[in-house]
Design a protein around this motif. Structure first.
Motif, mmCIF file in Angstrom:
data_model
loop_
_atom_site.group_PDB
_atom_site.id
_atom_site.type_symbol
_atom_site.label_atom_id
_atom_site.label_comp_id
_atom_site.label_asym_id
_atom_site.label_seq_id
_atom_site.Cartn_x
_atom_site.Cartn_y
_atom_site.Cartn_z
ATOM 1 N N SER A 1 0.876 -1.262 0.101
ATOM 2 C CA SER A 1 0.094 0.119 -0.023
ATOM 3 C C SER A 1 0.722 1.185 0.084
ATOM 4 O O SER A 1 0.523 2.228 -0.729
ATOM 5 C CB SER A 1 -0.864 -0.055 1.232
ATOM 6 O OG SER A 1 -1.805 -0.951 1.093
ATOM 7 N N TRP A 2 2.076 1.141 0.780
ATOM 8 C CA TRP A 2 3.064 2.484 0.705
ATOM 9 C C TRP A 2 3.264 2.660 -0.643
ATOM 10 O O TRP A 2 3.546 3.647 -0.969
ATOM 11 C CB TRP A 2 3.832 2.059 1.376
ATOM 12 C CG TRP A 2 5.082 3.163 1.416
ATOM 13 C CD1 TRP A 2 5.255 4.182 2.152
ATOM 14 C CD2 TRP A 2 6.364 2.777 1.002
ATOM 15 N NE1 TRP A 2 6.522 4.836 1.786
ATOM 16 C CE2 TRP A 2 7.325 3.990 1.138
ATOM 17 C CE3 TRP A 2 6.961 1.787 0.111
ATOM 18 C CZ2 TRP A 2 8.412 4.130 0.753
ATOM 19 C CZ3 TRP A 2 8.203 1.920 -0.393
ATOM 20 C CH2 TRP A 2 9.028 3.018 -0.291
ATOM 21 N N LYS A 3 3.804 1.564 -1.402
ATOM 22 C CA LYS A 3 4.465 1.772 -2.585
ATOM 23 C C LYS A 3 3.599 2.553 -3.677
ATOM 24 O O LYS A 3 4.025 3.416 -4.361
ATOM 25 C CB LYS A 3 4.781 0.543 -3.191
ATOM 26 C CG LYS A 3 5.301 0.583 -4.807
ATOM 27 C CD LYS A 3 5.512 -0.738 -5.466
ATOM 28 C CE LYS A 3 6.179 -0.789 -6.784
ATOM 29 N NZ LYS A 3 6.055 -2.004 -7.543
ATOM 30 N N SER A 4 2.241 2.202 -3.720
ATOM 31 C CA SER A 4 1.185 2.893 -4.555
ATOM 32 C C SER A 4 0.503 4.095 -4.012
ATOM 33 O O SER A 4 -0.366 4.528 -4.751
ATOM 34 C CB SER A 4 0.071 1.735 -4.782
ATOM 35 O OG SER A 4 -0.579 1.467 -3.822
ATOM 36 N N SER A 5 0.819 4.416 -2.815
ATOM 37 C CA SER A 5 0.462 5.873 -2.296
ATOM 38 C C SER A 5 0.890 7.063 -2.856
ATOM 39 O O SER A 5 2.118 7.208 -3.007
ATOM 40 C CB SER A 5 0.659 5.775 -0.595
ATOM 41 O OG SER A 5 0.266 7.165 -0.353
ATOM 42 N N ARG B 1 3.182 9.088 -0.916
ATOM 43 C CA ARG B 1 4.288 8.332 -0.314
ATOM 44 C C ARG B 1 5.520 9.362 0.201
ATOM 45 O O ARG B 1 6.017 10.192 -0.513
ATOM 46 C CB ARG B 1 4.747 7.210 -1.251
ATOM 47 C CG ARG B 1 5.798 6.264 -0.741
ATOM 48 C CD ARG B 1 6.543 5.486 -1.800
ATOM 49 N NE ARG B 1 7.094 6.109 -2.835
ATOM 50 C CZ ARG B 1 6.919 6.483 -3.931
ATOM 51 N NH1 ARG B 1 5.796 6.085 -4.412
ATOM 52 N NH2 ARG B 1 7.762 7.271 -4.990
ATOM 53 N N LYS B 2 6.117 8.970 1.293
ATOM 54 C CA LYS B 2 7.244 9.519 1.928
ATOM 55 C C LYS B 2 8.317 8.596 2.139
ATOM 56 O O LYS B 2 8.022 7.289 1.882
ATOM 57 C CB LYS B 2 6.983 10.394 3.269
ATOM 58 C CG LYS B 2 6.034 11.392 3.255
ATOM 59 C CD LYS B 2 5.730 11.912 4.628
ATOM 60 C CE LYS B 2 4.637 12.968 4.727
ATOM 61 N NZ LYS B 2 4.391 13.391 6.028
ATOM 62 N N LEU C 1 10.306 5.746 3.808
ATOM 63 C CA LEU C 1 9.582 4.681 5.013
ATOM 64 C C LEU C 1 10.448 4.302 5.832
ATOM 65 O O LEU C 1 11.541 3.764 5.397
ATOM 66 C CB LEU C 1 8.794 3.561 4.212
ATOM 67 C CG LEU C 1 8.138 2.711 5.039
ATOM 68 C CD1 LEU C 1 7.284 3.035 6.035
ATOM 69 C CD2 LEU C 1 7.733 1.217 4.505
ATOM 70 N N CYS D 1 12.211 13.439 1.203
ATOM 71 C CA CYS D 1 11.013 13.749 1.245
ATOM 72 C C CYS D 1 10.669 15.149 0.354
ATOM 73 O O CYS D 1 9.812 15.138 -0.329
ATOM 74 C CB CYS D 1 10.488 13.808 2.479
ATOM 75 S SG CYS D 1 8.745 14.327 2.778
ATOM 76 N N ARG E 1 10.955 12.836 -3.781
ATOM 77 C CA ARG E 1 10.199 11.953 -3.410
ATOM 78 C C ARG E 1 9.812 10.817 -4.347
ATOM 79 O O ARG E 1 9.094 9.941 -4.039
ATOM 80 C CB ARG E 1 8.755 12.679 -2.960
ATOM 81 C CG ARG E 1 7.977 11.935 -2.003
ATOM 82 C CD ARG E 1 6.639 12.462 -1.562
ATOM 83 N NE ARG E 1 6.782 13.848 -0.675
ATOM 84 C CZ ARG E 1 5.944 14.151 0.117
ATOM 85 N NH1 ARG E 1 4.625 13.553 0.128
ATOM 86 N NH2 ARG E 1 6.150 15.076 0.908
ATOM 87 N N HIS F 1 11.983 5.364 -4.182
ATOM 88 C CA HIS F 1 11.233 4.575 -3.232
ATOM 89 C C HIS F 1 12.266 4.057 -2.231
ATOM 90 O O HIS F 1 13.302 3.509 -2.718
ATOM 91 C CB HIS F 1 10.747 3.034 -3.942
ATOM 92 C CG HIS F 1 9.448 3.472 -4.725
ATOM 93 N ND1 HIS F 1 9.636 3.931 -6.025
ATOM 94 C CD2 HIS F 1 8.357 3.199 -4.457
ATOM 95 C CE1 HIS F 1 8.386 4.147 -6.572
ATOM 96 N NE2 HIS F 1 7.657 3.684 -5.792
ATOM 97 N N ASP G 1 7.388 8.129 6.478
ATOM 98 C CA ASP G 1 6.173 7.191 7.001
ATOM 99 C C ASP G 1 6.761 6.108 7.679
ATOM 100 O O ASP G 1 7.989 5.684 7.758
ATOM 101 C CB ASP G 1 5.667 6.576 5.819
ATOM 102 C CG ASP G 1 4.864 7.512 4.734
ATOM 103 O OD1 ASP G 1 3.936 8.453 5.306
ATOM 104 O OD2 ASP G 1 4.862 7.346 3.571
#
Length: 441
Positions: free
Chosen positions: A11-15, A18-19, A21, A108, A112, A115, A140
């Motif tokens: 879910s983080w990858k596709s947000s 995303r910041k 992680l 960030c 950004r 990944h 995140d």
């Protein structure tokens, strides 16, 4: 083995927001394995830097913290092209490169599109060094705990049984309660540290399990020595070794005098904070009322302390693994301490911050309480066969609550105000209570 946190990583990858992680967690909970498994599953390539193994890589952050320069030098250093969309950048043991941790702020703000997943131990990242800062609001964050029971079950018993448990298929599982109870007893011995679960998968004896757990405890002690100030090191060790005895008390409330005769709170406050920062212990505070928000009713002077892992608690207590073969003794061993430890773990893994309530006179008490579905829910943990207790009735009447939760070895049943959830299904209580309150779902 499959970790539930993988879903959060995907879910983080596709947000779109995303910041970088940051994955936090106590040492040896499987952070490195999870990051690499995520990279292999979701990316074409990945570049991993382990700052403990490759200390010279810290030089990437010596000049400045410009993300584009750091990326260029990483490509030259490792001979790899870093594609913002197809390459995962892994910063492992990030606590060894404090400026690397600070650099996440600039990734960030300025880059950004990359990944980036970083991981490190709690304690190392909690230390503040001059001229360096934690990138508050610029990352995140996720926390990786030891394997919960459903993850353990998937590793040891296979996908069908684990899927049925995670979906709370209670009608199907009722006929398998003996099997689930047997696996739960074994989980109380092995715990959820990935190395231990893997050894158990491969047929290691419980004696070998204890030996490996002792190695983990030794590595924790070495970490305490590495990071903690010398003035509090012995006090940290005293608190850590006192955990089994503290939880063997009838009400399990932490007593400073049980750590060292005549001890006061001020003598151990800093030690407790360091152990908490490390992730070795979890504090469950007392609340004076079951009203929301629970944090407003905290009693700062009263709390319980739990270990990060039920298996490590058993190793700390030097509990004989043969207890796993002796009926239900394991659940009641030293006044149900392992059972309450297990429930605390399952609640924290689901991101609850459990508290407990007791009356001012001590005549009534709930083992835990949480905020669920906009209401406080008292939770009683029953390790033995006697399910009679007036505390849940007292607390519900006192605070006008229409729902209470008990977890025990008895089958699932909904008696209206009280729901009994088998210990092996406590991680699924949300689904069970949700179905009761919203049966059309």
């Amino acid at each position: 083995m499959r970790r539930l946190l993988m879903n959060d990583l995907v879910s983080w990858k596709s947000s779109p927001s995303r910041k970088p992680l940051l994955i936090r967690g106590a040492r040896q909970t499987g952070k490195t394995w999870l990051m690499e498994a995520f990279a292999k599953q979701e990316f074409r390539d990945y570049v991993k830097i382990d700052f403990m193994y490759d200390e010279s890589a810290q030089s990437l952050f010596e000049q400045d913290l410009d993300p584009q320069r750091i990326i260029r030098q990483m490509q030259l250093r490792y001979g790899r092209t870093i594609d913002p969309e197809q390459t995962l950048i892994i910063f492992d043991e990030i606590q060894e490169a404090p400026r690397g941790l600070t650099s996440l702020k600039y990734f960030c703000e300025q880059a950004r599109q990359y990944h980036i997943v970083a991981a490190g131990s709690y304690m190392g990242m909690s230390i503040r060094r001059e001229g360096e800062s934690f990138p508050v609001g610029k990352v995140d964050q996720l926390t990786l705990y030891p394997l919960c029971f459903s993850e353990y079950l998937r590793a040891l018993a296979g996908d069908p049984l684990a899927d049925a448990l995670e979906n709370a298929q209670m009608d199907d599982l009722a006929a398998l309660s003996d099997t689930l109870e047997r696996h739960l007893k074994e989980y109380f011995i092995t715990g959820g540290m990935p190395e231990i679960v893997s050894a158990h998968q491969q047929g290691a004896s419980f004696t070998e399990t204890r030996r490996l757990q002792q190695q983990i405890l030794d590595s924790y002690d070495a970490d305490f020595s590495k990071h903690a100030p010398g003035r509090i090191l012995e006090r940290m060790r005293l608190v850590w070794k006192s955990l089994p005895g503290q939880l063997a008390r009838e009400n399990k409330k932490f007593m400073y005098g049980a750590v060292r005769p005549g001890a006061r709170a001020r003598d151990f406050e800093e030690s407790l904070q360091w152990l908490s920062d490390y992730g070795a212990i979890a504090k469950v505070p007392r609340v004076s009322a079951l009203r929301l928000p629970l944090a407003s009713y905290k009693d700062l002077s009263a709390f319980k302390l739990f270990c990060t892992d039920v298996g490590l608690l058993g190793a700390l207590a030097d509990l004989d693994p043969a207890a796993v073969l002796d009926g239900s003794r394991l659940f009641t061993e030293f006044k149900g301490a392992l059972t309450e430890q297990y429930v605390a773990q399952e609640l924290r893994r689901k991101r609850y911050q459990p508290a407990y309530w007791s009356s001012d006179t001590g005549a009534a008490e709930t083992d835990f309480c949480i905020a669920f579905d906009g209401k406080p829910i008292p939770i009683e943990v029953k390790a033995g066969e006697n399910l009679r207790s007036k505390s849940l009735r007292v607390v519900c009447d006192k605070f006008g609550l229409d729902k209470a939760l008990r977890t025990s070895l008895s089958p699932y049943r909904n008696d209206g105000r009280l729901t009994n959830v088998p210990l092996w299904a406590i991680g699924q209580f949300e689904k069970l209570l949700g179905r009761e309150q919203h049966p059309h779902l």
